[in-house]
Design a protein around this motif. Structure first.
Motif, PDB file in Angstrom:
ATOM      1  N   LEU A   4       0.869  -1.173   0.000  1.00 28.91           N
ATOM      2  CA  LEU A   4       0.000   0.000   0.000  1.00 28.91           C
ATOM      3  C   LEU A   4       0.905   1.220   0.000  1.00 28.91           C
ATOM      4  CD1 LEU A   4      -2.663   1.571   0.403  1.00 28.91           C
ATOM      5  CD2 LEU A   4      -2.491   1.050   2.854  1.00 28.91           C
ATOM      6  N   VAL A   5       0.763   2.084  -1.010  1.00 28.38           N
ATOM      7  CA  VAL A   5       1.637   3.244  -1.160  1.00 28.38           C
ATOM      8  C   VAL A   5       0.805   4.511  -0.972  1.00 28.38           C
ATOM      9  CG1 VAL A   5       3.398   4.359  -2.574  1.00 28.38           C
ATOM     10  CG2 VAL A   5       2.950   1.902  -2.855  1.00 28.38           C
ATOM     11  N   LEU A   6       1.194   5.315   0.031  1.00 25.12           N
ATOM     12  CA  LEU A   6       0.476   6.544   0.378  1.00 25.12           C
ATOM     13  C   LEU A   6       1.418   7.733   0.300  1.00 25.12           C
ATOM     14  CD1 LEU A   6      -1.434   5.395   3.613  1.00 25.12           C
ATOM     15  CD2 LEU A   6      -2.106   5.094   1.219  1.00 25.12           C
ATOM     16  N   SER A   7       0.855   8.882  -0.019  1.00 21.90           N
ATOM     17  CA  SER A   7       1.647  10.113  -0.029  1.00 21.90           C
ATOM     18  C   SER A   7       0.762  11.301   0.316  1.00 21.90           C
ATOM     19  CB  SER A   7       2.287  10.332  -1.409  1.00 21.90           C
ATOM     20  OG  SER A   7       3.214  11.401  -1.379  1.00 21.90           O
ATOM     21  N   ASP A   8       1.371  12.331   0.872  1.00 20.54           N
ATOM     22  CA  ASP A   8       0.734  13.636   1.060  1.00 20.54           C
ATOM     23  C   ASP A   8      -0.608  13.524   1.789  1.00 20.54           C
ATOM     24  OD1 ASP A   8       2.569  15.588  -0.538  1.00 20.54           O
ATOM     25  OD2 ASP A   8       2.310  13.855  -1.847  1.00 20.54           O
ATOM     26  N   ILE A   9      -0.553  12.963   2.998  1.00 21.35           N
ATOM     27  CA  ILE A   9      -1.743  12.877   3.842  1.00 21.35           C
ATOM     28  C   ILE A   9      -2.122  14.265   4.362  1.00 21.35           C
ATOM     29  CG2 ILE A   9      -2.755  11.806   5.898  1.00 21.35           C
ATOM     30  CD1 ILE A   9      -0.547   9.612   5.575  1.00 21.35           C
ATOM     31  N   HIS A  10      -1.131  15.055   4.698  1.00 14.76           N
ATOM     32  CA  HIS A  10      -1.309  16.461   5.082  1.00 14.76           C
ATOM     33  C   HIS A  10      -2.340  16.673   6.189  1.00 14.76           C
ATOM     34  CE1 HIS A  10       1.499  18.688   2.641  1.00 14.76           C
ATOM     35  NE2 HIS A  10       1.185  17.955   1.586  1.00 14.76           N
ATOM     36  N   GLY A  11      -2.221  15.885   7.258  1.00 15.79           N
ATOM     37  CA  GLY A  11      -3.038  16.141   8.429  1.00 15.79           C
ATOM     38  C   GLY A  11      -4.525  15.932   8.252  1.00 15.79           C
ATOM     39  N   ASN A  12      -4.925  15.187   7.228  1.00 13.22           N
ATOM     40  CA  ASN A  12      -6.344  14.954   6.948  1.00 13.22           C
ATOM     41  C   ASN A  12      -6.726  13.566   7.458  1.00 13.22           C
ATOM     42  OD1 ASN A  12      -8.901  14.492   5.839  1.00 13.22           O
ATOM     43  ND2 ASN A  12      -8.435  15.659   3.982  1.00 13.22           N
ATOM     44  N   ASP A  34       5.119  13.999   3.716  1.00  9.76           N
ATOM     45  CA  ASP A  34       4.165  15.091   3.895  1.00  9.76           C
ATOM     46  C   ASP A  34       2.898  14.584   4.583  1.00  9.76           C
ATOM     47  OD1 ASP A  34       5.735  17.150   3.118  1.00  9.76           O
ATOM     48  OD2 ASP A  34       4.596  17.686   1.323  1.00  9.76           O
ATOM     49  N   MET A  35       3.124  14.027   5.750  1.00 10.18           N
ATOM     50  CA  MET A  35       2.021  13.553   6.578  1.00 10.18           C
ATOM     51  C   MET A  35       1.323  14.699   7.285  1.00 10.18           C
ATOM     52  SD  MET A  35       4.274  10.442   8.074  1.00 10.18           S
ATOM     53  CE  MET A  35       5.737  11.438   7.773  1.00 10.18           C
ATOM     54  N   VAL A  36       2.035  15.809   7.498  1.00  4.70           N
ATOM     55  CA  VAL A  36       1.490  16.937   8.244  1.00  4.70           C
ATOM     56  C   VAL A  36       1.576  18.204   7.401  1.00  4.70           C
ATOM     57  CG1 VAL A  36       2.049  15.888  10.467  1.00  4.70           C
ATOM     58  CG2 VAL A  36       3.708  17.415   9.370  1.00  4.70           C
ATOM     59  N   GLY A  37       1.007  19.284   7.939  1.00  3.00           N
ATOM     60  CA  GLY A  37       0.912  20.530   7.204  1.00  3.00           C
ATOM     61  C   GLY A  37      -0.434  20.614   6.499  1.00  3.00           C
ATOM     62  N   ALA A  47      -0.387   9.361  14.775  1.00  2.00           N
ATOM     63  CA  ALA A  47      -0.716   8.230  15.646  1.00  2.00           C
ATOM     64  C   ALA A  47      -1.233   7.053  14.835  1.00  2.00           C
ATOM     65  CB  ALA A  47      -1.761   8.655  16.679  1.00  2.00           C
ATOM     66  N   ALA A  48      -1.925   7.330  13.743  1.00  2.00           N
ATOM     67  CA  ALA A  48      -2.464   6.258  12.906  1.00  2.00           C
ATOM     68  C   ALA A  48      -1.404   5.668  11.984  1.00  2.00           C
ATOM     69  CB  ALA A  48      -3.638   6.784  12.079  1.00  2.00           C
ATOM     70  N   ILE A  49      -0.562   6.515  11.377  1.00  2.00           N
ATOM     71  CA  ILE A  49       0.339   6.038  10.327  1.00  2.00           C
ATOM     72  C   ILE A  49       1.649   5.478  10.871  1.00  2.00           C
ATOM     73  CG2 ILE A  49       1.569   8.196   9.830  1.00  2.00           C
ATOM     74  CD1 ILE A  49       0.093   5.774   7.228  1.00  2.00           C
ATOM     75  N   ARG A  50       2.120   5.982  11.984  1.00  2.00           N
ATOM     76  CA  ARG A  50       3.427   5.540  12.479  1.00  2.00           C
ATOM     77  C   ARG A  50       3.506   4.040  12.742  1.00  2.00           C
ATOM     78  NH1 ARG A  50       5.840   9.468  17.077  1.00  2.00           N
ATOM     79  NH2 ARG A  50       7.246   7.674  17.197  1.00  2.00           N
ATOM     80  N   PRO A  51       2.547   3.425  13.422  1.00  2.00           N
ATOM     81  CA  PRO A  51       2.662   1.985  13.664  1.00  2.00           C
ATOM     82  C   PRO A  51       2.412   1.132  12.424  1.00  2.00           C
ATOM     83  CG  PRO A  51       0.632   2.822  14.618  1.00  2.00           C
ATOM     84  CD  PRO A  51       1.398   4.015  14.143  1.00  2.00           C
ATOM     85  N   GLY A  59       8.787  14.434   3.790  1.00  2.00           N
ATOM     86  CA  GLY A  59       8.426  15.432   2.808  1.00  2.00           C
ATOM     87  C   GLY A  59       8.862  16.812   3.254  1.00  2.00           C
ATOM     88  N   ASN A  60       8.709  17.792   2.373  1.00  2.00           N
ATOM     89  CA  ASN A  60       9.158  19.141   2.699  1.00  2.00           C
ATOM     90  C   ASN A  60       8.324  19.758   3.822  1.00  2.00           C
ATOM     91  OD1 ASN A  60       7.185  19.041   0.492  1.00  2.00           O
ATOM     92  ND2 ASN A  60       7.310  21.268   0.463  1.00  2.00           N
ATOM     93  N   HIS A  61       7.037  19.429   3.900  1.00  2.00           N
ATOM     94  CA  HIS A  61       6.217  19.943   5.002  1.00  2.00           C
ATOM     95  C   HIS A  61       6.556  19.243   6.312  1.00  2.00           C
ATOM     96  CE1 HIS A  61       3.257  22.679   3.033  1.00  2.00           C
ATOM     97  NE2 HIS A  61       3.712  22.047   1.965  1.00  2.00           N
ATOM     98  N   ASP A  62       6.901  17.971   6.246  1.00  2.00           N
ATOM     99  CA  ASP A  62       7.365  17.284   7.456  1.00  2.00           C
ATOM    100  C   ASP A  62       8.595  17.985   8.013  1.00  2.00           C
ATOM    101  OD1 ASP A  62       5.388  15.324   7.067  1.00  2.00           O
ATOM    102  OD2 ASP A  62       6.720  14.134   5.795  1.00  2.00           O
ATOM    103  N   ARG A  63       9.527  18.332   7.135  1.00  2.00           N
ATOM    104  CA  ARG A  63      10.749  19.025   7.554  1.00  2.00           C
ATOM    105  C   ARG A  63      10.426  20.368   8.183  1.00  2.00           C
ATOM    106  NH1 ARG A  63      12.843  18.682   2.253  1.00  2.00           N
ATOM    107  NH2 ARG A  63      13.119  20.934   2.386  1.00  2.00           N
TER     108      ARG A  63
END
Length: 255
Positions: A4-12, A34-37, A47-51, A59-63
């Motif tokens: 399963l490949v995910l990208s750019d969740i952006h806090g949603n 880019d999980m956040v921003g 909390a959901a994606i880390r485990p 991503g650049n927003h994570d940084r």
């Protein structure tokens, strides 16, 4: 093996929950950053994606949101959301984001028949470069050390393929903008592929639905997906948080 490949969740969080509910029978989860921003649920998303994530690149927003880099190059809206996210992140999540690998990552071969792939947030050659068109894709496709590279950053689902002098742009074909749909891409031998799963939490290809892909290394197939989610609840979270209203409006616009 099914990834399963995910990208750019952006806090949603609402979009992420819809994707996890729709994606069944996967063995590993590859997270392109880019999980956040932008979105109003940074801690809940982490909390959901880390485990669940087997491999993650930043991503650049994570940084920016964990203080590793400046937001000077961000738009005013992106800068405001990064500042808000910095203030909201827990200390543990902030440190975890700071520890993520930069650039691209090549998973180790796990079974004799598994093709190695490259994971990147932006271009496999530079984590901050956008691959929007064939001109952007030319150098990565020429220099790839694996048959397939997954990348995000543009929030546009699709990709590019190249074999010798033949070059193609990949764009999934869907019938609606409201239902769950999928589009299959068989992977041909001798072809290099750049595959963008699209954005989970903030698509920008004029389709508001959450996007992701499933990659099957056995059948050599990539399946693109779009799934609807509770976009109203995600918008309400943004508005209640005090984030810029534009971040709520764009969720339903898909841009």
């Amino acid at each position: 093996m099914r990834a399963l490949v995910l990208s750019d969740i952006h806090g949603n969080l609402e979009a992420l929950n819809a994707v996890l509910a729709a994606a069944r029978e996967w063995d590993v989860l590859w997270n392109l950053g880019d999980m956040v921003g932008y979105g109003a649920s940074p801690n809940e998303v982490l909390a959901a994606i880390r485990p669940l994530a087997t491999l993650t690149v930043r991503g650049n927003h994570d940084r920016a949101c964990c203080g590793l880099t400046s937001t000077r190059s961000f738009s005013p809206t992106a800068r405001a959301s990064a500042k808000w996210t910095q203030e909201m992140l827990s200390a543990d999540n902030r440190e975890w984001l700071r520890s993520l690998p930069q650039g691209s990552l090549e998973p180790e071969r796990r079974t004799p028949d598994e093709a190695r792939v490259t994971l990147a947030h932006g271009s496999p050659l530079n984590e901050d470069h956008y691959i929007r068109n064939m001109r952007d894709a030319w150098a990565p496709l020429q220099q790839m050390t694996t048959a397939i590279a997954f990348f995000g950053h543009t929030h546009i689902q699709g990709g590019f393929a190249q074999r010798e002098q033949e070059w193609n742009e990949l764009r999934p074909r869907y019938l609606s903008r409201n239902n769950s749909e999928s589009w299959s891409l068989p992977l041909a031998p001798g072809v290099h592929y750049l595959v963008n799963p699209g954005s989970v939490g903030q698509p920008r290809d004029f389709d508001w639905r959450a996007a992701f892909v499933l990659y099957d290394s056995g059948s050599q197939e990539v399946v693109y997906y779009r799934v609807p989610y509770d976009v109203v609840a995600a918008q309400q979270r943004v508005l209640r948080s005090g984030l810029p209203q534009r971040l709520a409006a764009r969720l339903i616009e898909g841009r």
